[in-house]
Design a protein around this motif. Structure first.
Motif, PDB file in Angstrom:
ATOM      1  N   ARG A  87       0.908  -1.319   0.028  1.00  0.00           N
ATOM      2  CA  ARG A  87      -0.099  -0.151   0.083  1.00  0.00           C
ATOM      3  C   ARG A  87       0.803   1.240   0.067  1.00  0.00           C
ATOM      4  NH1 ARG A  87      -1.346  -3.876   3.256  1.00  0.00           N
ATOM      5  NH2 ARG A  87      -0.501  -2.385   5.112  1.00  0.00           N
ATOM      6  N   VAL A  88       1.868   1.296  -0.880  1.00  0.00           N
ATOM      7  CA  VAL A  88       2.802   2.426  -0.907  1.00  0.00           C
ATOM      8  C   VAL A  88       2.218   3.240  -2.231  1.00  0.00           C
ATOM      9  CG1 VAL A  88       5.085   3.266  -1.606  1.00  0.00           C
ATOM     10  CG2 VAL A  88       4.800   1.411   0.248  1.00  0.00           C
ATOM     11  N   SER A  89       2.157   4.825  -2.109  1.00  0.00           N
ATOM     12  CA  SER A  89       1.649   5.369  -3.063  1.00  0.00           C
ATOM     13  C   SER A  89       2.772   6.689  -3.250  1.00  0.00           C
ATOM     14  CB  SER A  89       0.333   6.053  -2.653  1.00  0.00           C
ATOM     15  OG  SER A  89      -0.147   6.722  -3.789  1.00  0.00           O
ATOM     16  N   MET A  90       3.253   6.789  -4.451  1.00  0.00           N
ATOM     17  CA  MET A  90       4.071   7.751  -4.887  1.00  0.00           C
ATOM     18  C   MET A  90       3.398   8.861  -5.746  1.00  0.00           C
ATOM     19  SD  MET A  90       7.411   5.657  -5.880  1.00  0.00           S
ATOM     20  CE  MET A  90       8.009   4.042  -4.712  1.00  0.00           C
ATOM     21  N   ASN A  91       3.686  10.056  -5.434  1.00  0.00           N
ATOM     22  CA  ASN A  91       3.089  11.306  -6.344  1.00  0.00           C
ATOM     23  C   ASN A  91       4.009  11.256  -7.443  1.00  0.00           C
ATOM     24  OD1 ASN A  91       1.525  13.365  -7.016  1.00  0.00           O
ATOM     25  ND2 ASN A  91       1.135  13.773  -4.965  1.00  0.00           N
ATOM     26  N   ASP A  92       4.048  12.279  -8.299  1.00  0.00           N
ATOM     27  CA  ASP A  92       4.551  12.663  -9.363  1.00  0.00           C
ATOM     28  C   ASP A  92       5.844  13.054  -9.164  1.00  0.00           C
ATOM     29  OD1 ASP A  92       1.917  12.201 -10.592  1.00  0.00           O
ATOM     30  OD2 ASP A  92       1.516  14.121 -10.914  1.00  0.00           O
ATOM     31  N   ASP A  93       6.749  12.746 -10.108  1.00  0.00           N
ATOM     32  CA  ASP A  93       8.091  13.249 -10.115  1.00  0.00           C
ATOM     33  C   ASP A  93       9.005  12.547  -9.136  1.00  0.00           C
ATOM     34  OD1 ASP A  93       7.777  14.878 -12.570  1.00  0.00           O
ATOM     35  OD2 ASP A  93       6.501  15.967 -11.113  1.00  0.00           O
ATOM     36  N   VAL A  94       8.759  11.539  -8.455  1.00  0.00           N
ATOM     37  CA  VAL A  94       9.456  10.913  -7.700  1.00  0.00           C
ATOM     38  C   VAL A  94      10.819  10.243  -8.245  1.00  0.00           C
ATOM     39  CG1 VAL A  94       9.907   9.017  -5.773  1.00  0.00           C
ATOM     40  CG2 VAL A  94       7.749  10.360  -5.917  1.00  0.00           C
ATOM     41  N   PHE A 115      13.381  12.875  -3.959  1.00  0.00           N
ATOM     42  CA  PHE A 115      14.459  12.124  -4.339  1.00  0.00           C
ATOM     43  C   PHE A 115      14.993  11.215  -3.334  1.00  0.00           C
ATOM     44  CE2 PHE A 115      19.251  11.932  -4.977  1.00  0.00           C
ATOM     45  CZ  PHE A 115      19.342  11.016  -6.069  1.00  0.00           C
ATOM     46  N   ILE A 116      15.392  10.042  -3.480  1.00  0.00           N
ATOM     47  CA  ILE A 116      15.541   8.824  -2.421  1.00  0.00           C
ATOM     48  C   ILE A 116      16.977   8.136  -3.011  1.00  0.00           C
ATOM     49  CG2 ILE A 116      15.304   6.945  -0.899  1.00  0.00           C
ATOM     50  CD1 ILE A 116      12.179   8.078  -0.872  1.00  0.00           C
ATOM     51  N   SER A 117      18.033   8.216  -2.576  1.00  0.00           N
ATOM     52  CA  SER A 117      19.098   7.645  -3.112  1.00  0.00           C
ATOM     53  C   SER A 117      20.079   7.090  -1.915  1.00  0.00           C
ATOM     54  CB  SER A 117      20.054   8.444  -3.748  1.00  0.00           C
ATOM     55  OG  SER A 117      21.235   8.010  -4.338  1.00  0.00           O
TER      56      SER A 117
END
Length: 127
Positions: A87-94, A115-117
């Motif tokens: 149930r993970v939701s990512m919005n635009d431009d991730v 941004f995740i790195s």
């Protein structure tokens, strides 16, 4: 089916075809990688994980995202593991870039333009 008919009557053919294209692409990616049900990736998203991701049920990814695992860069081999919970939701431009290990737990909502790195792009000397 009735939802598509209502959408067609209200908005015309293009939104119906666009929605259908998103669902077909998402289903193809889901089957290709063996992901569970509820996997939905919107238009313009680059899904570049190869075999290095484990995905929970109900993942929703917005438009223009880039989800990638890096297994080789400049001749250096990596063993990335990207784990995304249920149930993970990512919005635009991730943008998620994984060279080693990134875990996103259950019931997470990521805002747009996140941004995740787990890696960097070299040294910065400040000059």
């Amino acid at each position: 089916m009735y939802k598509a008919v209502r959408m067609f009557r209200r908005d015309g053919l293009l939104p119906v075809l666009s929605t259908l294209a998103v669902r077909i692409r998402s289903e193809a990616l889901r089957r290709q990688h063996g992901y569970p049900s509820g996997f939905l990736v919107e238009q313009g998203t680059a899904w570049l994980t190869g075999p290095h991701a484990s995905i929970g049920q109900g993942l929703r990814v917005g438009r223009r995202c880039r989800i990638e695992t890096i297994s080789n860069h400049n001749g250096i081999a990596y063993t990335p593991h990207l784990k995304i919970g249920n149930r993970v939701s990512m919005n635009d431009d991730v943008h998620i870039g994984c060279a080693l290990s990134i875990t996103i737990g259950d019931d997470v909502l990521l805002a747009g333009k996140v941004f995740i790195s787990d890696h960097n792009h070299g040294d910065y000397s400040g000059t």
